[in-house]
Design a protein around this motif. Structure first.
Motif, PDB file in Angstrom:
ATOM      1  N   THR A 223      -5.556   5.975  -7.380  1.00  0.00           N
ATOM      2  CA  THR A 223      -5.613   6.384  -5.985  1.00  0.00           C
ATOM      3  C   THR A 223      -6.935   5.876  -5.425  1.00  0.00           C
ATOM      4  O   THR A 223      -8.002   6.295  -5.863  1.00  0.00           O
ATOM      5  CB  THR A 223      -5.532   7.922  -5.862  1.00  0.00           C
ATOM      6  OG1 THR A 223      -4.299   8.348  -6.443  1.00  0.00           O
ATOM      7  CG2 THR A 223      -5.595   8.363  -4.427  1.00  0.00           C
ATOM      8  N   ALA A 224      -6.838   4.972  -4.458  1.00  0.00           N
ATOM      9  CA  ALA A 224      -8.041   4.364  -3.907  1.00  0.00           C
ATOM     10  C   ALA A 224      -8.845   5.340  -3.065  1.00  0.00           C
ATOM     11  O   ALA A 224     -10.075   5.328  -3.088  1.00  0.00           O
ATOM     12  CB  ALA A 224      -7.672   3.139  -3.066  1.00  0.00           C
ATOM     13  N   LYS A 225      -8.164   6.186  -2.339  1.00  0.00           N
ATOM     14  CA  LYS A 225      -8.852   7.075  -1.413  1.00  0.00           C
ATOM     15  C   LYS A 225      -8.059   8.353  -1.234  1.00  0.00           C
ATOM     16  O   LYS A 225      -6.844   8.327  -1.121  1.00  0.00           O
ATOM     17  CB  LYS A 225      -8.983   6.373  -0.059  1.00  0.00           C
ATOM     18  CG  LYS A 225     -10.185   6.786   0.745  1.00  0.00           C
ATOM     19  CD  LYS A 225     -10.333   5.874   1.935  1.00  0.00           C
ATOM     20  CE  LYS A 225     -11.240   4.745   1.566  1.00  0.00           C
ATOM     21  NZ  LYS A 225     -12.376   4.537   2.384  1.00  0.00           N
ATOM     22  N   ILE A 226      -8.759   9.471  -1.221  1.00  0.00           N
ATOM     23  CA  ILE A 226      -8.140  10.757  -0.925  1.00  0.00           C
ATOM     24  C   ILE A 226      -8.827  11.302   0.315  1.00  0.00           C
ATOM     25  O   ILE A 226     -10.047  11.483   0.332  1.00  0.00           O
ATOM     26  CB  ILE A 226      -8.281  11.753  -2.096  1.00  0.00           C
ATOM     27  CG1 ILE A 226      -7.548  11.218  -3.321  1.00  0.00           C
ATOM     28  CG2 ILE A 226      -7.747  13.128  -1.689  1.00  0.00           C
ATOM     29  CD1 ILE A 226      -7.742  12.062  -4.572  1.00  0.00           C
ATOM     30  N   LEU A 227      -8.050  11.508   1.351  1.00  0.00           N
ATOM     31  CA  LEU A 227      -8.576  12.075   2.593  1.00  0.00           C
ATOM     32  C   LEU A 227      -8.103  13.513   2.688  1.00  0.00           C
ATOM     33  O   LEU A 227      -6.904  13.782   2.615  1.00  0.00           O
ATOM     34  CB  LEU A 227      -8.082  11.294   3.804  1.00  0.00           C
ATOM     35  CG  LEU A 227      -8.421   9.808   3.834  1.00  0.00           C
ATOM     36  CD1 LEU A 227      -7.728   9.141   5.014  1.00  0.00           C
ATOM     37  CD2 LEU A 227      -9.914   9.602   3.907  1.00  0.00           C
ATOM     38  N   VAL A 228      -9.023  14.428   2.829  1.00  0.00           N
ATOM     39  CA  VAL A 228      -8.683  15.839   2.929  1.00  0.00           C
ATOM     40  C   VAL A 228      -9.060  16.317   4.326  1.00  0.00           C
ATOM     41  O   VAL A 228     -10.203  16.163   4.751  1.00  0.00           O
ATOM     42  CB  VAL A 228      -9.429  16.681   1.864  1.00  0.00           C
ATOM     43  CG1 VAL A 228      -9.119  18.150   2.034  1.00  0.00           C
ATOM     44  CG2 VAL A 228      -9.073  16.206   0.465  1.00  0.00           C
TER      45      VAL A 228
ATOM     46  N   HIS B 223       0.843  -1.186   0.000  1.00  0.00           N
ATOM     47  CA  HIS B 223       0.000   0.000   0.000  1.00  0.00           C
ATOM     48  C   HIS B 223       0.885   1.246   0.000  1.00  0.00           C
ATOM     49  O   HIS B 223       1.848   1.321   0.753  1.00  0.00           O
ATOM     50  CB  HIS B 223      -0.896   0.022   1.238  1.00  0.00           C
ATOM     51  CG  HIS B 223      -1.631  -1.265   1.449  1.00  0.00           C
ATOM     52  ND1 HIS B 223      -2.759  -1.606   0.739  1.00  0.00           N
ATOM     53  CD2 HIS B 223      -1.378  -2.313   2.273  1.00  0.00           C
ATOM     54  CE1 HIS B 223      -3.181  -2.800   1.127  1.00  0.00           C
ATOM     55  NE2 HIS B 223      -2.345  -3.248   2.052  1.00  0.00           N
ATOM     56  N   ILE B 224       0.524   2.207  -0.830  1.00  0.00           N
ATOM     57  CA  ILE B 224       1.288   3.448  -0.916  1.00  0.00           C
ATOM     58  C   ILE B 224       0.437   4.568  -0.340  1.00  0.00           C
ATOM     59  O   ILE B 224      -0.715   4.753  -0.728  1.00  0.00           O
ATOM     60  CB  ILE B 224       1.680   3.762  -2.368  1.00  0.00           C
ATOM     61  CG1 ILE B 224       2.589   2.651  -2.894  1.00  0.00           C
ATOM     62  CG2 ILE B 224       2.347   5.129  -2.458  1.00  0.00           C
ATOM     63  CD1 ILE B 224       2.900   2.749  -4.363  1.00  0.00           C
ATOM     64  N   ILE B 225       1.013   5.298   0.597  1.00  0.00           N
ATOM     65  CA  ILE B 225       0.337   6.426   1.226  1.00  0.00           C
ATOM     66  C   ILE B 225       1.167   7.668   0.929  1.00  0.00           C
ATOM     67  O   ILE B 225       2.384   7.673   1.117  1.00  0.00           O
ATOM     68  CB  ILE B 225       0.221   6.226   2.753  1.00  0.00           C
ATOM     69  CG1 ILE B 225      -0.627   4.980   3.053  1.00  0.00           C
ATOM     70  CG2 ILE B 225      -0.370   7.464   3.420  1.00  0.00           C
ATOM     71  CD1 ILE B 225      -0.648   4.589   4.515  1.00  0.00           C
ATOM     72  N   GLY B 226       0.514   8.710   0.464  1.00  0.00           N
ATOM     73  CA  GLY B 226       1.194   9.974   0.207  1.00  0.00           C
ATOM     74  C   GLY B 226       0.534  11.084   0.999  1.00  0.00           C
ATOM     75  O   GLY B 226      -0.687  11.116   1.128  1.00  0.00           O
TER      76      GLY B 226
ATOM     77  N   LYS C  79      -0.317  20.400  -0.380  1.00  0.00           N
ATOM     78  CA  LYS C  79      -0.546  21.079  -1.656  1.00  0.00           C
ATOM     79  C   LYS C  79      -1.149  20.098  -2.668  1.00  0.00           C
ATOM     80  O   LYS C  79      -0.509  19.702  -3.630  1.00  0.00           O
ATOM     81  CB  LYS C  79       0.757  21.639  -2.187  1.00  0.00           C
ATOM     82  CG  LYS C  79       1.418  22.597  -1.238  1.00  0.00           C
ATOM     83  CD  LYS C  79       2.807  22.926  -1.696  1.00  0.00           C
ATOM     84  CE  LYS C  79       3.513  23.654  -0.579  1.00  0.00           C
ATOM     85  NZ  LYS C  79       4.885  23.292  -0.477  1.00  0.00           N
ATOM     86  N   LEU C  80      -2.386  19.722  -2.446  1.00  0.00           N
ATOM     87  CA  LEU C  80      -3.050  18.756  -3.314  1.00  0.00           C
ATOM     88  C   LEU C  80      -3.080  19.221  -4.769  1.00  0.00           C
ATOM     89  O   LEU C  80      -2.955  18.410  -5.685  1.00  0.00           O
ATOM     90  CB  LEU C  80      -4.467  18.507  -2.796  1.00  0.00           C
ATOM     91  CG  LEU C  80      -5.201  17.291  -3.325  1.00  0.00           C
ATOM     92  CD1 LEU C  80      -4.425  16.009  -3.050  1.00  0.00           C
ATOM     93  CD2 LEU C  80      -6.589  17.207  -2.719  1.00  0.00           C
TER      94      LEU C  80
END
Length: 177
Positions: A83-88, A62-65, A69-70
């Protein structure tokens, strides 16, 4: 392949050897490595994960970034499927939360900032990220300021705003006509 392909290959090999374990690769400040795919080898190779090389990446890797600065990340990286999920996480809107953030960082820098000054910092940092609030406290410590004034806080905020404009221009956003 991008300059750190040996790390990518190592992660793939380790994850492949231990299919029952989940491996997480965390990239802090993803915007610095997943920007414009035309100029960035990492981004070009990252984009192959779900297409050309998808079979080479184990399901347990799993890669987490992370980024502040989205808008600086290449849109192709954030496309569904890549990208499975973007959490803002929104900016801290509550003044008490911003005060707590400033207080935590003041303690970490061993600064004795009075409540009134912390309230002022919280009031002035309405549109800033927690890291930018930290930077204000760091600036106070770095410059050896003993009596923090409203003008100094405003100066630190203006410096950050100028920096944001420069960064956006450098990345090709909001260029003047």
């Amino acid at each position: 392949r991008y300059e750190n392909s040996k790390y990518q290959d190592l992660l793939i090999r380790i994850a492949g050897l231990h299919p029952d374990l989940h491996f997480f690769a965390v990239f802090e400040d993803m915007d610095t490595i997943a920007g414009d795919r035309l100029r960035n080898n990492f981004t070009r190779n990252f984009l192959k994960i779900d297409s050309v090389m998808s079979d080479e990446f184990p399901a347990n890797l799993h890669i987490i970034g992370t980024t502040n600065k989205l808008d600086a990340i290449d849109p192709a990286v954030m496309r569904p499927g890549r990208t499975a999920k973007i959490l803002v996480y929104d900016l801290p809107k509550d003044q008490n939360v911003r005060k707590q953030i400033a207080e935590i960082h003041a303690k970490s820098y061993e600064l004795n900032i009075d409540d009134e000054t912390l309230d002022l910092i919280a009031k002035k940092t309405n549109e800033l990220t927690p890291d930018e609030i930290r930077h204000i406290i760091w600036s106070i410590q770095f410059e050896g300021v003993t009596q923090v004034t409203e003008q100094e806080i405003q100066r630190y905020i203006e410096e950050m705003r100028r920096k944001h404009i420069l960064e956006k221009n450098k990345l090709g956003f909001d260029k003047p006509d």
